[in-house]
Design an enzyme around this catalytic site. Structure first.
Site, PDB file in Angstrom:
ATOM      1  N   ASP A  39       0.836  -1.198   0.000  1.00  0.00           N
ATOM      2  CA  ASP A  39       0.000   0.000   0.000  1.00  0.00           C
ATOM      3  C   ASP A  39       0.877   1.257   0.000  1.00  0.00           C
ATOM      4  OD1 ASP A  39      -1.973   1.902   0.314  1.00  0.00           O
ATOM      5  OD2 ASP A  39      -2.995   0.864   1.938  1.00  0.00           O
ATOM      6  N   GLN A  40       0.843   1.993  -1.098  1.00  0.00           N
ATOM      7  CA  GLN A  40       1.486   3.301  -1.150  1.00  0.00           C
ATOM      8  C   GLN A  40       3.014   3.210  -1.291  1.00  0.00           C
ATOM      9  OE1 GLN A  40      -0.883   6.335   0.890  1.00  0.00           O
ATOM     10  NE2 GLN A  40       0.988   7.198   1.714  1.00  0.00           N
ATOM     11  N   CYS A  80      -6.610   4.870  -2.755  1.00  0.00           N
ATOM     12  CA  CYS A  80      -6.716   3.447  -2.393  1.00  0.00           C
ATOM     13  C   CYS A  80      -7.911   2.736  -3.015  1.00  0.00           C
ATOM     14  CB  CYS A  80      -6.767   3.311  -0.872  1.00  0.00           C
ATOM     15  SG  CYS A  80      -5.247   3.800  -0.021  1.00  0.00           S
ATOM     16  N   HIS A 130     -10.013  -2.651   0.668  1.00  0.00           N
ATOM     17  CA  HIS A 130     -10.758  -1.398   0.714  1.00  0.00           C
ATOM     18  C   HIS A 130     -12.082  -1.485  -0.029  1.00  0.00           C
ATOM     19  CE1 HIS A 130      -9.636   2.976   1.802  1.00  0.00           C
ATOM     20  NE2 HIS A 130     -10.937   2.809   1.905  1.00  0.00           N
ATOM     21  N   ASP A 312      -0.913  -0.322  -4.874  1.00  0.00           N
ATOM     22  CA  ASP A 312      -2.115   0.357  -5.372  1.00  0.00           C
ATOM     23  C   ASP A 312      -1.808   1.753  -5.899  1.00  0.00           C
ATOM     24  OD1 ASP A 312      -1.548   1.348  -2.841  1.00  0.00           O
ATOM     25  OD2 ASP A 312      -3.606   1.218  -2.094  1.00  0.00           O
ATOM     26  N   HIS A 313      -0.773   2.411  -5.380  1.00  0.00           N
ATOM     27  CA  HIS A 313      -0.336   3.742  -5.821  1.00  0.00           C
ATOM     28  C   HIS A 313       0.951   4.051  -5.087  1.00  0.00           C
ATOM     29  CE1 HIS A 313      -1.837   5.025  -1.936  1.00  0.00           C
ATOM     30  NE2 HIS A 313      -3.009   4.496  -2.232  1.00  0.00           N
TER      31      HIS A 313
END
Length: 507
Positions: A39-40, A80, A130, A312-313
């Site tokens: 995540d991130q 997200c 999410h 995800d990013h």
């Protein structure tokens, strides 16, 4: 949502037949799949993309040596929930009404879990995805709940006090415990236990697709002292690009306001501590990647398991005065993407533009799962690139979340990145010549080549996106969810969060 949206072509199989192995019962068996999602994670900061990186990721580096490494992979939306909803469905956010972190993914949208499950796979999810509302979306089994509420409680008009504000930077540092560490340790325990259970059942001819979705290195920028101490005495590089607030583009100015970044007390020391904690959190993710790969190897499942690592990013991490994600700059929008299965393709570096939208059709082609191409699909199979052939070199992205007052859309083709929004001046960058995105070529005059490219992108965007229709749809969705949420918070509240099913008597 689209005007003249192209229909995706069927996959190009050619000689690329689905890989199989022979089980102990003598029958052919499709490969297992281990999909690790962080995540991130900002791809530009990783050592697999920057040999000078100070972030210690030996396990990801080792995986990259056995993988197809995509150096220009992008998320479909730098937030997200929209990014993940698009990833699992292979569809852009406006196709599936994935506008913000409180958007519900419709249960009628097929995901890669649906397609693989329909093809005989045991589809399992451990960790964050999410989802709002339905919490399965084709996964046959979910080993944990999510780390965030699965409800309408945080649409853009209702900012949660703990969500993306400067306290993440100002309070950065080591910790003994955090809810994110608690969550990821549970995810890892359940995921590794699942792998061991699969290894105990070698006679099964049913392969698995296990998705392990960690919440690190997502802010707040804090990590256990073990990982903080790994960077003791190390030089933590500061952001390379500093832009005065008055010279920021309109969307960046809005993001600074939304994320409480307009203050003057974010010192160099605070920035260094936040980046050090982030580095430590990436190393924590790396250790967990190593643990999962070790279990595969010691259980002798590594030779028949496709391993994918992505995110995800990204995270701006102070570049341009921005933090977190929510923009189309490289730190926010570019993600790692490694796909490893040495039995079928050689390790290679692939520089063409790709998207995490491409994961669904890629998994389907690799496993022989049939996709109904009469249904919308924006992703493209990456199987040709895995085998050294060329593929589609265009990526589209859509963002309608925090910091926007109108849709913010992106097209990446070759070295060119074009960003357009009805309320903001357009942006055009040549990342080959300007990797730090310092010169907006839309402001350049008397360069006929650039002007022609800009005109072509502008025309393409206007034909692809009906901005007024998208804006009206987003606002209508937000109003409907607001009405529902206001009612659901009155009286007895019924949570939509997933409650893992576990029979202790069967352990």
């Amino acid at each position: 949502m689209y005007k003249n949206a192209p229909s995706p072509p069927p996959p190009v199989n050619g000689a690329n037949t689905p890989p199989t192995s022979v089980s102990s019962s003598g029958q052919e068996r499709k490969p297992n799949i281990l999909f690790i999602l962080a995540d991130q994670i900002a791809a530009p900061l990783l050592r697999v993309h920057d040999k000078e990186s100070r972030i210690k990721t030996p396990h990801i580096d080792a995986l990259a040596e056995k993988s197809a490494v995509f150096t220009s992979a992008y998320c479909p939306s730098p937030l997200c929930a929209p990014s993940r909803a698009s990833l699992v469905t292979g569809q852009l956010p406006t196709r599936i009404n994935a506008f913000d972190n409180a958007s519900a993914l419709s249960v009628e949208e097929p995901t890669y879990a649906h397609y693989l499950r329909g093809n005989g796979y045991h589809t399992v999810l451990a960790g964050k995805m999410h989802f709002v509302g339905d919490q399965l979306h084709g996964y046959e089994e979910r080993l944990t709940s999510d780390i965030y509420p699965g409800d309408f409680g945080w649409y853009p008009d209702r900012r949660l006090e703990w969500y993306h504000n400067s306290s993440s930077i100002l309070q950065a540092g080591p910790c003994i415990r955090s809810n994110q560490l608690d969550f990821d340790e549970e995810v890892m325990y359940k995921a590794t236990r699942y792998l061991y259970s699969a290894a105990r059942n070698p006679e099964s001819d049913r392969p698995f697709c296990l998705t392990v979705s960690l919440t690190h290195p997502h802010d707040p920028y804090t990590i256990h002292s073990e990982y903080w101490d790994r960077y003791e005495g190390e030089e933590i590089p500061m952001p390379q690009v500093s832009i005065p607030k008055e010279e920021q583009d309109p969307h960046s100015k809005r993001l600074q306001h939304v994320c409480d970044l307009e203050r003057d007390d974010i010192t160099d020391e605070a920035i260094s501590r936040a980046r050090r904690a982030y580095f430590g959190a990436v190393s924590y993710v790396d250790d967990n990647v190593g643990k999962l790969l070790k279990v595969l190897k010691e259980c002798k499942m590594d030779d028949n398991t496709i391993v994918i690592f992505s995110a995800d990013h990204g995270d701006m991490l102070g570049e341009r005065g921005l933090w977190y994600k929510m923009s189309w700059f490289e730190g926010s929008a570019r993600v790692p993407l490694l796909i490893s299965y040495p039995q079928q393709w050689a390790p290679r570096t692939i520089s063409q533009n790709v998207s995490t939208l491409d994961i669904l059709p890629t998994l389907a082609e690799l496993t022989g799962a049939e996709i109904d191409y009469r249904l919308p699909l924006d992703g493209n199979s990456l199987v040709p690139q895995l085998h050294g052939q060329s593929g589609v070199d265009t990526v589209y992205g859509e963002y309608m979340g925090e910091g926007t007052i109108a849709p913010l859309m992106m097209i990446k083709r070759g070295p060119w990145k074009f960003v357009t929004c009805p309320t903001d001046p357009p942006q055009l960058f040549n990342l080959e010549k300007d990797p730090k995105e310092l010169q907006n070529l839309m402001t350049v005059r008397d360069n006929f080549e650039v002007e022609a490219i800009a005109e072509k992108f502008t025309k393409e965007a206007s034909e692809r996106w009906n901005m007024k229709q998208i804006t009206d749809t987003v606002l209508r969705s937000q109003r409907k969810r607001t009405a529902c949420w206001n009612a659901l918070t009155q009286g007895r509240f019924e949570s939509w969060d997933y409650q893992p099913k576990e029979d202790a008597g069967q352990q």
